[in-house]
Structure formats: structure tokens, C-alpha cells
Motif scaffolding. Sequence first.
Motif, PDB file in Angstrom:
ATOM      1  N   HIS A  23      37.983  31.064  38.099  1.00 44.96           N
ATOM      2  CA  HIS A  23      39.095  31.623  37.330  1.00 44.96           C
ATOM      3  C   HIS A  23      38.676  32.916  36.624  1.00 44.96           C
ATOM      4  O   HIS A  23      39.383  33.931  36.682  1.00 44.96           O
ATOM      5  N   ALA A  24      37.525  32.903  35.979  1.00 40.88           N
ATOM      6  CA  ALA A  24      37.052  34.088  35.259  1.00 40.88           C
ATOM      7  C   ALA A  24      36.839  35.261  36.212  1.00 40.88           C
ATOM      8  O   ALA A  24      37.213  36.404  35.911  1.00 40.88           O
ATOM      9  N   ALA A  63      42.676  32.192  28.958  1.00 44.60           N
ATOM     10  CA  ALA A  63      42.306  30.882  28.419  1.00 44.60           C
ATOM     11  C   ALA A  63      41.631  30.072  29.520  1.00 44.60           C
ATOM     12  O   ALA A  63      42.090  30.073  30.675  1.00 44.60           O
ATOM     13  N   PRO A  64      40.542  29.385  29.216  1.00 42.97           N
ATOM     14  CA  PRO A  64      39.933  28.522  30.236  1.00 42.97           C
ATOM     15  C   PRO A  64      40.871  27.387  30.596  1.00 42.97           C
ATOM     16  O   PRO A  64      41.669  26.923  29.774  1.00 42.97           O
ATOM     17  N   PHE A  65      40.777  26.942  31.827  1.00 44.49           N
ATOM     18  CA  PHE A  65      41.584  25.804  32.278  1.00 44.49           C
ATOM     19  C   PHE A  65      41.047  24.514  31.670  1.00 44.49           C
ATOM     20  O   PHE A  65      39.835  24.354  31.469  1.00 44.49           O
ATOM     21  N   ILE A  66      41.954  23.604  31.404  1.00 49.61           N
ATOM     22  CA  ILE A  66      41.600  22.233  31.048  1.00 49.61           C
ATOM     23  C   ILE A  66      42.331  21.311  32.010  1.00 49.61           C
ATOM     24  O   ILE A  66      43.177  21.771  32.791  1.00 49.61           O
ATOM     25  N   THR A  84      44.657  19.325  31.702  1.00 48.67           N
ATOM     26  CA  THR A  84      46.115  19.230  31.537  1.00 48.67           C
ATOM     27  C   THR A  84      46.832  20.565  31.744  1.00 48.67           C
ATOM     28  O   THR A  84      48.039  20.652  31.532  1.00 48.67           O
ATOM     29  N   THR A  85      46.094  21.612  32.170  1.00 49.42           N
ATOM     30  CA  THR A  85      46.738  22.900  32.428  1.00 49.42           C
ATOM     31  C   THR A  85      47.734  22.757  33.574  1.00 49.42           C
ATOM     32  O   THR A  85      47.398  22.255  34.652  1.00 49.42           O
ATOM     33  N   LEU A  86      48.955  23.199  33.333  1.00 46.33           N
ATOM     34  CA  LEU A  86      50.014  23.081  34.328  1.00 46.33           C
ATOM     35  C   LEU A  86      50.061  24.309  35.225  1.00 46.33           C
ATOM     36  O   LEU A  86      49.572  25.386  34.873  1.00 46.33           O
ATOM     37  N   SER A  87      50.689  24.150  36.360  1.00 44.98           N
ATOM     38  CA  SER A  87      50.800  25.234  37.325  1.00 44.98           C
ATOM     39  C   SER A  87      51.424  26.482  36.699  1.00 44.98           C
ATOM     40  O   SER A  87      50.987  27.610  36.967  1.00 44.98           O
ATOM     41  N   ALA A  88      52.422  26.291  35.848  1.00 46.24           N
ATOM     42  CA  ALA A  88      53.110  27.427  35.226  1.00 46.24           C
ATOM     43  C   ALA A  88      52.203  28.239  34.316  1.00 46.24           C
ATOM     44  O   ALA A  88      52.493  29.404  34.023  1.00 46.24           O
ATOM     45  N   ASP A  89      51.114  27.637  33.864  1.00 43.20           N
ATOM     46  CA  ASP A  89      50.191  28.322  32.954  1.00 43.20           C
ATOM     47  C   ASP A  89      48.982  28.921  33.673  1.00 43.20           C
ATOM     48  O   ASP A  89      48.071  29.438  33.023  1.00 43.20           O
ATOM     49  N   ILE A  90      48.971  28.861  34.979  1.00 42.61           N
ATOM     50  CA  ILE A  90      47.911  29.482  35.776  1.00 42.61           C
ATOM     51  C   ILE A  90      48.365  30.894  36.129  1.00 42.61           C
ATOM     52  O   ILE A  90      49.428  31.065  36.726  1.00 42.61           O
ATOM     53  N   PRO A  91      47.595  31.927  35.732  1.00 44.37           N
ATOM     54  CA  PRO A  91      48.086  33.310  35.848  1.00 44.37           C
ATOM     55  C   PRO A  91      47.959  33.927  37.240  1.00 44.37           C
ATOM     56  O   PRO A  91      47.626  35.105  37.380  1.00 44.37           O
ATOM     57  N   TYR A  92      48.243  33.112  38.261  1.00 43.76           N
ATOM     58  CA  TYR A  92      48.256  33.597  39.634  1.00 43.76           C
ATOM     59  C   TYR A  92      49.441  32.955  40.340  1.00 43.76           C
ATOM     60  O   TYR A  92      49.815  31.824  40.022  1.00 43.76           O
TER      61      TYR A  92
END
Length: 219
Positions: free
Chosen positions: A36-37, A144-147, A149-157
Motif C-alpha cells: 500500500h505504501a 492511513a495504514p490498512f487495518i 476492518t478497512t472497507l473497500s470504499a476506504d482503499i484509495p485505488y
Amino acid sequence: MDVVKIIDLVADLSIGLDTPTADDQAVFLKYLNLAHAELFRKTAAASPVVKILRENNLNVTDGKVDALSQTPFLIRTVTLMDQKKPLLATSLESIEKTDPLLTKTGQPWGWYYANKSVSVYPLITSNPDGGTGQVGVSYLADPAPFILTTLSADIPYPVLYHPVLVDGTCYYLFQTEAGFKNDLKMKLSLDRWNGGKSELLCYLRNLSGQQYYSTYTEV
């Protein structure tokens, strides 16, 4: 895909594990955040998907702008609010060549980032026109690092390119993790990872109107 689904796919593709344990998830999440980074560093500047933050009416003291609410990854614009005037990007090094003590005052024409802060130059003193001397800053924040519970909508791709994260995670996993190291799988994952980064960057450039049609780019 939500992060937990990405991790499930990594587990399946890497070692054929249908249901990763909490310990397995922690290992995969570590390498997912490495991917991700790297992906963010490579694509964020060209991405119309990443959220742009805008903070207006920030005060300026001795040339230094109030702290931003988040750590900036990329500053896009700095604007004098009362004049709606965009300032030019410059550097502290360039300014110090002619004003090493940073004592010049007057109407700011430029901005720079140093000592973890945005500053304007020259220093704002009095404002005879009655303006506030405040500035607005638009920027991209550090991701923000993924956790889990990170949802698809919060993934910046874009969702279509979430599998690129899978390839990147597998590459880091096969390269470094004891018990998972596998030169052949690492090479295959690296090829997919590099190709996916190039495709994603091309896609984002096209989406933003830059008309970069090639499916290959240096990343």
C-alpha cells in the motif's frame, strides 16, 4: 475488495490457505501495508481518486502557516485568501540564496515546506488593504495504514485494481518472510506487481484527463 477479502486472497494464492488465522492475518496485513505504501507513493500525485483536503483561513505568524490537521504527503496549492491569489512553489534553499536570514517582509509571492510546516515568503507584516493575511492550503495527506476492518470504499485505488495490492503483498511475503520465501513465486509476483503498478498509473492519468494512453510507464 475489503481488506479482509484481500488478505483471504493472499492466503489462498500464497499457500492455499482457505481460512487464515489471526496470526496469519497479522503477517499478511504487515506486507499488505508495505505494498500500500509503495503503491501510494507511485500513484497518488497523478490520482483523481485520492481525497484532496482543503484547509482555509489558516493564520500566518512570522511567515509560518498554522499546522495542518494531517501530515501532508503532497501540497497542491497555497492561496492568499483575501486576494484569492495562488502562491508559487519554491524552496527554502532557493530563498536563502538571496535572503539567508529570512528577514524580507512584504506581500508574499511564494510558499515552501520546511521543518514540517508550510511557510510563505516574504513574511507578511501589516496589511494596508485590510486583508487578514490568512492562507488556504490544499493537499494530499499521508495514507492511513490498512487495518482488518478497512472497507473497500476506504482503499484509495479503484476496485478494479485491488488485485494489484494482492500481487504486491505476495511479492513482499515471498521475498522476506521465513517459511514463505520462494524465489519462483516471488519472481512471478514481482512481474505482476510491476505490471499492475504501471497499468494503474496509466489508468489514473487517463482518468484525470492527462491522456496518457500507453499501458507502460516507469514506476
